[in-house]
Design a protein around this motif. Structure first.
Motif, PDB file in Angstrom:
ATOM      1  N   GLN A 225       0.833  -1.197   0.000  1.00  0.00           N
ATOM      2  CA  GLN A 225       0.000   0.000   0.000  1.00  0.00           C
ATOM      3  C   GLN A 225       0.871   1.252   0.000  1.00  0.00           C
ATOM      4  OE1 GLN A 225      -2.997  -0.088   3.072  1.00  0.00           O
ATOM      5  NE2 GLN A 225      -3.346  -2.301   2.834  1.00  0.00           N
ATOM      6  N   ASP A 226       0.300   2.328  -0.534  1.00  0.00           N
ATOM      7  CA  ASP A 226       0.992   3.602  -0.559  1.00  0.00           C
ATOM      8  C   ASP A 226       1.073   4.179   0.855  1.00  0.00           C
ATOM      9  OD1 ASP A 226       2.302   5.755  -1.506  1.00  0.00           O
ATOM     10  OD2 ASP A 226       0.600   6.657  -2.570  1.00  0.00           O
ATOM     11  N   ILE A 227       1.996   5.115   1.048  1.00  0.00           N
ATOM     12  CA  ILE A 227       2.171   5.757   2.354  1.00  0.00           C
ATOM     13  C   ILE A 227       1.052   6.778   2.542  1.00  0.00           C
ATOM     14  CG2 ILE A 227       3.710   7.114   3.805  1.00  0.00           C
ATOM     15  CD1 ILE A 227       4.733   4.340   3.267  1.00  0.00           C
ATOM     16  N   GLN A 228      -0.007   6.346   3.148  1.00  0.00           N
ATOM     17  CA  GLN A 228      -1.121   7.223   3.457  1.00  0.00           C
ATOM     18  C   GLN A 228      -1.898   6.637   4.624  1.00  0.00           C
ATOM     19  OE1 GLN A 228      -3.574   7.344  -0.042  1.00  0.00           O
ATOM     20  NE2 GLN A 228      -4.405   5.299   0.261  1.00  0.00           N
ATOM     21  N   CYS A 229      -2.659   7.490   5.283  1.00  0.00           N
ATOM     22  CA  CYS A 229      -3.448   7.065   6.421  1.00  0.00           C
ATOM     23  C   CYS A 229      -4.942   7.159   6.057  1.00  0.00           C
ATOM     24  CB  CYS A 229      -3.169   7.938   7.643  1.00  0.00           C
ATOM     25  SG  CYS A 229      -1.442   7.874   8.206  1.00  0.00           S
ATOM     26  N   PRO A 230      -5.755   6.237   6.526  1.00  0.00           N
ATOM     27  CA  PRO A 230      -5.383   5.083   7.346  1.00  0.00           C
ATOM     28  C   PRO A 230      -4.824   3.945   6.499  1.00  0.00           C
ATOM     29  CG  PRO A 230      -7.725   5.040   6.921  1.00  0.00           C
ATOM     30  CD  PRO A 230      -7.206   6.303   6.280  1.00  0.00           C
ATOM     31  N   VAL A 231      -4.180   3.009   7.169  1.00  0.00           N
ATOM     32  CA  VAL A 231      -3.691   1.794   6.527  1.00  0.00           C
ATOM     33  C   VAL A 231      -4.764   0.720   6.662  1.00  0.00           C
ATOM     34  CG1 VAL A 231      -1.893   0.033   6.555  1.00  0.00           C
ATOM     35  CG2 VAL A 231      -1.307   2.412   7.035  1.00  0.00           C
ATOM     36  N   TYR A 232      -5.088   0.068   5.555  1.00  0.00           N
ATOM     37  CA  TYR A 232      -6.127  -0.962   5.569  1.00  0.00           C
ATOM     38  C   TYR A 232      -5.476  -2.296   5.933  1.00  0.00           C
ATOM     39  CZ  TYR A 232      -8.931   2.580   3.290  1.00  0.00           C
ATOM     40  OH  TYR A 232      -9.626   3.743   3.010  1.00  0.00           O
ATOM     41  N   ASP A 233      -5.640  -2.673   7.202  1.00  0.00           N
ATOM     42  CA  ASP A 233      -4.894  -3.822   7.716  1.00  0.00           C
ATOM     43  C   ASP A 233      -5.785  -4.826   8.443  1.00  0.00           C
ATOM     44  OD1 ASP A 233      -5.481  -2.202   9.835  1.00  0.00           O
ATOM     45  OD2 ASP A 233      -3.501  -2.303  10.766  1.00  0.00           O
ATOM     46  N   LEU A 234      -7.047  -4.925   8.050  1.00  0.00           N
ATOM     47  CA  LEU A 234      -7.933  -5.947   8.596  1.00  0.00           C
ATOM     48  C   LEU A 234      -8.430  -6.846   7.472  1.00  0.00           C
ATOM     49  CD1 LEU A 234     -10.074  -4.022  11.245  1.00  0.00           C
ATOM     50  CD2 LEU A 234      -8.186  -5.614  11.654  1.00  0.00           C
ATOM     51  N   ASP A 235      -8.879  -8.017   7.835  1.00  0.00           N
ATOM     52  CA  ASP A 235      -9.321  -8.986   6.841  1.00  0.00           C
ATOM     53  C   ASP A 235     -10.442  -8.439   5.966  1.00  0.00           C
ATOM     54  OD1 ASP A 235      -9.708 -11.281   5.408  1.00  0.00           O
ATOM     55  OD2 ASP A 235     -10.764 -12.350   6.985  1.00  0.00           O
ATOM     56  N   ASN A 236     -11.284  -7.588   6.533  1.00  0.00           N
ATOM     57  CA  ASN A 236     -12.433  -7.107   5.779  1.00  0.00           C
ATOM     58  C   ASN A 236     -12.147  -5.855   4.960  1.00  0.00           C
ATOM     59  OD1 ASN A 236     -12.180  -5.332   7.846  1.00  0.00           O
ATOM     60  ND2 ASN A 236     -14.190  -5.703   8.761  1.00  0.00           N
ATOM     61  N   ASN A 237     -10.927  -5.300   5.006  1.00  0.00           N
ATOM     62  CA  ASN A 237     -10.654  -4.106   4.211  1.00  0.00           C
ATOM     63  C   ASN A 237      -9.277  -4.097   3.553  1.00  0.00           C
ATOM     64  OD1 ASN A 237      -8.837  -3.476   6.263  1.00  0.00           O
ATOM     65  ND2 ASN A 237     -10.136  -1.913   7.186  1.00  0.00           N
ATOM     66  N   VAL A 238      -8.494  -5.171   3.709  1.00  0.00           N
ATOM     67  CA  VAL A 238      -7.129  -5.172   3.187  1.00  0.00           C
ATOM     68  C   VAL A 238      -7.110  -5.125   1.660  1.00  0.00           C
ATOM     69  CG1 VAL A 238      -6.920  -7.685   3.076  1.00  0.00           C
ATOM     70  CG2 VAL A 238      -4.875  -6.278   3.435  1.00  0.00           C
ATOM     71  N   ALA A 239      -8.208  -5.538   1.015  1.00  0.00           N
ATOM     72  CA  ALA A 239      -8.255  -5.556  -0.454  1.00  0.00           C
ATOM     73  C   ALA A 239      -8.752  -4.245  -1.040  1.00  0.00           C
ATOM     74  CB  ALA A 239      -9.148  -6.711  -0.926  1.00  0.00           C
ATOM     75  N   PHE A 240      -8.935  -3.225  -0.212  1.00  0.00           N
ATOM     76  CA  PHE A 240      -9.506  -1.984  -0.718  1.00  0.00           C
ATOM     77  C   PHE A 240      -8.540  -1.232  -1.632  1.00  0.00           C
ATOM     78  CE2 PHE A 240     -12.884  -1.240   2.818  1.00  0.00           C
ATOM     79  CZ  PHE A 240     -13.546  -2.372   2.384  1.00  0.00           C
ATOM     80  N   ILE A 241      -7.278  -1.186  -1.296  1.00  0.00           N
ATOM     81  CA  ILE A 241      -6.307  -0.433  -2.089  1.00  0.00           C
ATOM     82  C   ILE A 241      -5.039  -1.255  -2.241  1.00  0.00           C
ATOM     83  CG2 ILE A 241      -7.194   1.805  -1.325  1.00  0.00           C
ATOM     84  CD1 ILE A 241      -4.752   2.017   0.502  1.00  0.00           C
ATOM     85  N   GLY A 242      -4.174  -0.820  -3.168  1.00  0.00           N
ATOM     86  CA  GLY A 242      -2.869  -1.446  -3.330  1.00  0.00           C
ATOM     87  C   GLY A 242      -2.928  -2.787  -4.028  1.00  0.00           C
ATOM     88  N   MET A 243      -1.821  -3.536  -3.931  1.00  0.00           N
ATOM     89  CA  MET A 243      -1.700  -4.881  -4.486  1.00  0.00           C
ATOM     90  C   MET A 243      -1.701  -5.889  -3.346  1.00  0.00           C
ATOM     91  SD  MET A 243       1.298  -4.193  -7.320  1.00  0.00           S
ATOM     92  CE  MET A 243       2.421  -3.519  -6.101  1.00  0.00           C
TER      93      MET A 243
END
Length: 849
Positions: A225-243
């Protein structure tokens, strides 16, 4: 001023929302601002009490919260522009049965993070899992100053009337920034994810991030994920952004600097609540809709390492290496052609300088006006040149000499009763023996002249249809394929879901929008070698047409009839195999695997047809029927991929069709097409069984054909039984194995029968056979390495990923592409040259088998 509960005093004169704390940690009375967000519903001071504490890092706080009070923990830390430090919040709920969850809100300079404890995470079928221990890492806000002191606040509140006991600890993460080529180990759970920061060093534009674990389960997700807040780091939102990728033991993502303007990114690792995404066991359905399930111990130890990927020089070396290998075949072909031409000229000069009389020389070098049988008498009358020498000399003069009558003493098997294409002893009173194909094709021993009676111009046009049809198929097949894979690659790049494509992620080098350029580049060999084969066929076609225009006897009456339409189709199929394999490797998965195999079926089918056409030019299948059968094969391939996995009914139907098709084809080949499938077929079958097996025990009339067909039926029935019993998941490869086994069986039979019939294999053909066999052996070795497999989940497929082994650019599968393209090209050359020894032999002396 009035005194509120818990020792907090409240000023009546102060504006709403301001309180004085009488229990500040430094003993002084300080004015604190109560967050408006948390006290909008608390207009009166007596309705709720807000407690603020100056908290310290690495200190554990045991506290209780109720609906009547809330606590604000105030932290301050120094943020440096040149150094990144992570901050981690760890919370554990000590009360066993809380009426309402406790809400934790972290307010930073440019971000807000909130979570509840107990944390409820959902799985499939609305299953709910409860976690009472939660750990979250805070992202560091950027700063332009060299050093800056920043505050952040942690608010704790609940709507539970009973007191909820919790434990809170905020600590610094010293190893928050990953170092290049340095492994870092950590633990993670579904409620305690981890993420780290990586900054591109100078001179490095591409890195590969690898995460490994010793345990397959629990299933995990690695995200960039890119350096931005918030970081999506839960099972239900980790697929929201990035690879992101799911993983069991291995995950790897190649990251390019151009995709991250800040020259840095976060590596996020999340443990999933369930294992179905990684091929784990399916759990039961929830008994009650709101039932909370025990997640059990889902802690996982992982290692992360970030290494520099290849630079532009390696890309250039890989492309030059690929081009160099295949362009060397063009050079080698040119050199062989020069050497062969020089050898032919030398033999011609030696023949002209031989110690022969003028009459003998004229007889040897005569054109089509000389009877082909004169050469046989010339060889038999004690000439200074043997029959074999004359044959060689004739083969070396571009077909300008007449045909040679092959000596029957060299025939390995006994065929004295078949001295010519017409068996006079059997049909001495039959007038229509030369015209009735029912009589010609049912002879016990056939020669090529018996099955080469049709006008060569008509046959040439008939076989040219193979080329034009496959060219048309290629255009209409390739256009939607290219469009589809472009869409696939776009979806991967936009969504970041790298589970869509089954790459060898440990050796997947991107170029532009392509995720694995090396797998695409290695298919170049199919295209270049297919084009080279077309050029070789074009050269032979031109020479043959010139010989026909000169009415040379070697082109008209000798050798295997030369029809090049199937060769053109084979070369086109090889080129299309390279194009479609490259398209498949743009985004390989189970939905487009047929792109990679469709023209493999075509190649196998065309090779078998060409083998059969060599000795049966008049009765070979038409292009329309052949491509219709290949279309049926591809249709079954698609059905097998979609519906064949574990489907017993499908395998039963397919096995029955496979066996029936084998029987029908065997009958067609055995009787040379002289049978009919109609209402009287059963009566004729019973009649044959009665006359040949019951009334008199007689062997098969066509022994050679019977041997081939019996072996073919044994092989195909065995393959059908294997498929029905084992039901392999990779149906497309199973179907391809059937085609290859039949091709190898027929090719082996052809070689054996050729040698038994007294024919010989010339040096060039022998070299091609040996070279091709060796290359096929090495190619299959690399093919069986299995770097990825779409029969499993993406996470399980990545367990087979391996590092590059050639030039730090190509993996085992790329080497399979190199070797298999060379082996296919060699196989085509074998088919092209294996009967060159018959170019000066009369067709009524070339046996059919």
């Amino acid at each position: 001023m009035s005194v509120c509960s818990d020792g907090v005093s409240c000023s009546r004169l102060a504006p709403p929302g301001f309180c004085f704390s009488s229990q500040a940690d430094d003993g002084s009375r300080m004015l604190r601002f109560c967050p408006v967000l948390l006290v909008l519903m608390l207009p009166a001071c007596g309705a709720s009490v807000v407690i603020q504490r100056d908290a310290q890092f690495d200190v554990t706080y045991d506290d209780t919260v109720t609906s009547d009070n809330q606590t604000i923990y105030s932290y301050n830390h120094t943020v440096s522009r040149n150094k990144t430090e992570g901050v981690r919040v760890s919370v554990e709920l000590l009360s066993e049965s809380a009426q309402s969850p406790v809400l934790f809100v972290v307010r930073q300079k440019q971000a807000v993070l909130s979570f509840q404890v107990p944390l409820i995470l959902r799985g499939l079928y609305q299953r709910k899992y409860q976690y009472t221990q939660v750990g979250r890492t805070l992202c560091q806000p950027p700063t332009k100053a060299l050093a800056e002191t920043q505050f952040f606040y942690l608010d704790v509140s609940t709507l539970s009337s009973a007191g909820v006991h919790y434990q809170l600890r905020v600590s610094r993460v010293d190893s928050f920034t990953l170092q290049t080529d340095k492994k870092f180990s950590f633990n993670a759970t579904p409620s305690q994810p981890q993420f780290f920061k990586y900054m591109f060093p100078d001179g490095v534009d591409t890195v590969i991030v690898k995460v490994n674990s010793q345990k397959n389960f629990p299933c995990s997700v690695m995200s960039i994920q890119d350096i931005q807040c918030p970081v999506y780091d839960l099972d239900n939102n980790v697929a929201f952004i990035g690879m992101y990728q799911t993983m069991t033991t291995t995950a790897a993502i190649t990251v390019q600097r151009k995709d991250f303007p800040s020259n840095s990114f976060y590596v996020v690792v999340v443990v999933k609540t369930e294992d179905e995404a990684c091929g784990g066991p399916l759990r039961f359905y929830p008994l009650l809709p709101d039932q909370l399930l025990d997640p059990g111990n889902r802690s996982k130890t992982l290692d992360v390492i970030v290494s520099p990927a290849i630079n532009s020089e390696v890309y250039v070396m890989g492309m030059l290496f690929c081009l160099g290998i295949f362009m060397s075949f063009y050079l080698l072909t040119f050199l062989v052609a020069c050497v062969e031409n020089k050898r032919m000229n030398r033999k011609r000069e030696g023949l002209l300088n031989a110690d022969t009389s003028p009459a003998e020389t004229a007889s040897l070098l005569g054109k089509a006006s000389v009877s082909p049988y004169e050469y046989g008498s010339f060889a038999d009358n004690g000439s200074t040149l043997s029959s074999e020498a004359v044959t060689d000399s004739l083969a070396s003069t571009d077909g300008n000499c007449g045909c040679m009558d092959r000596s029957l003493e060299s025939v390995a098997r006994s065929r004295q009763e078949s001295l010519s294409s017409v068996e006079e002893d059997d049909y001495d009173t039959l007038v229509d023996i030369d015209s009735d194909k029912n009589i010609v094709r049912t002879k016990k021993f056939l020669c090529v002249s018996d099955l080469a009676r049709k006008d060569k111009r008509i046959l040439s046009k008939k076989y040219q249809i193979y080329f034009w049809n496959i060219a048309t198929i290629a255009v209409f097949y390739a256009l939607p394929v290219i469009q589809l894979v472009i869409t696939y690659q776009t979806v991967v790049n936009v969504t970041g879901n790298q589970d869509i494509c089954y790459y060898n992620f440990l050796c997947a080098h991107p170029l532009g929008a392509l995720s694995s350029f090396n797998n695409i580049l290695s298919n170049l060999g199919y295209v270049l070698l297919g084009l080279l084969f077309l050029l070789i066929i074009l050269q032979r076609d031109i020479l043959h047409n010139r010989a026909l225009e000169r009415n040379e006897s070697t082109a008209v009456e000798c050798g295997i009839p030369k029809h090049f339409g199937l060769y053109y189709a084979m070369g086109t199929a090889l080129m299309m195999e390279g194009l479609l394999s490259a398209c498949y490797h743009v985004c390989p998965n189970y939905t487009n695997f047929q792109f990679d195999t469709s023209f493999m079926y075509m190649i196998a089918g065309l090779c078998m047809l060409k083998l059969y056409q060599k000795r049966h030019p008049d009765i070979n299948a038409s292009a329309y029927s052949a491509y219709a059968c290949l279309a049926a094969v591809i249709f079954f391939s698609v059905l097998g991929v979609v519906f064949g996995k574990g489907n017993t009914a499908f395998w039963i139907v397919f096995s029955v069709i496979h066996i029936l098709a084998t029987l029908l084809l065997s009958t067609q080949l055995y009787y040379m097409g002289r049978w009919r499938l109609n209402s009287g077929i059963l009566r004729r079958m019973l009649n044959v069984i009665y006359t040949d097996c019951i009334r008199q025990c007689s062997g098969p009339m066509y022994i050679d054909r019977m041997v081939l067909l019996v072996m073919g039926n044994i092989v195909n029935w065995s393959l059908a039984a294997y498929g029905l019993i084992k039901r392999p998941n990779d149906f497309a490869s199973y179907l391809l194995a059937i085609a290859i086994c039949n091709l190898l069986l027929y090719f082996t039979f052809y070689i054996i029968m050729k040698l038994r019939s007294g024919e010989r294999i010339q040096c060039l053909a022998l070299v091609c056979i040996l070279f091709t066999a060796v290359v096929w052996g090495f190619a299959l070795f690399f093919f069986l390495q299995g770097l990825s497999t779409w029969q499993k989940t993406p996470a399980e497929s990545r367990e087979h990923n391996r590092e590059c082994i050639l030039l730090s650019f190509f993996d085992d599968h790329d080497i399979w592409h190199f070797l298999s393209s060379i082996a296919m090209f060699g196989s085509f050359l074998v088919l092209l040259t294996m009967d060159d020894d018959l170019d000066t032999v009369q067709r009524d002396k070339i046996y059919v088998f």
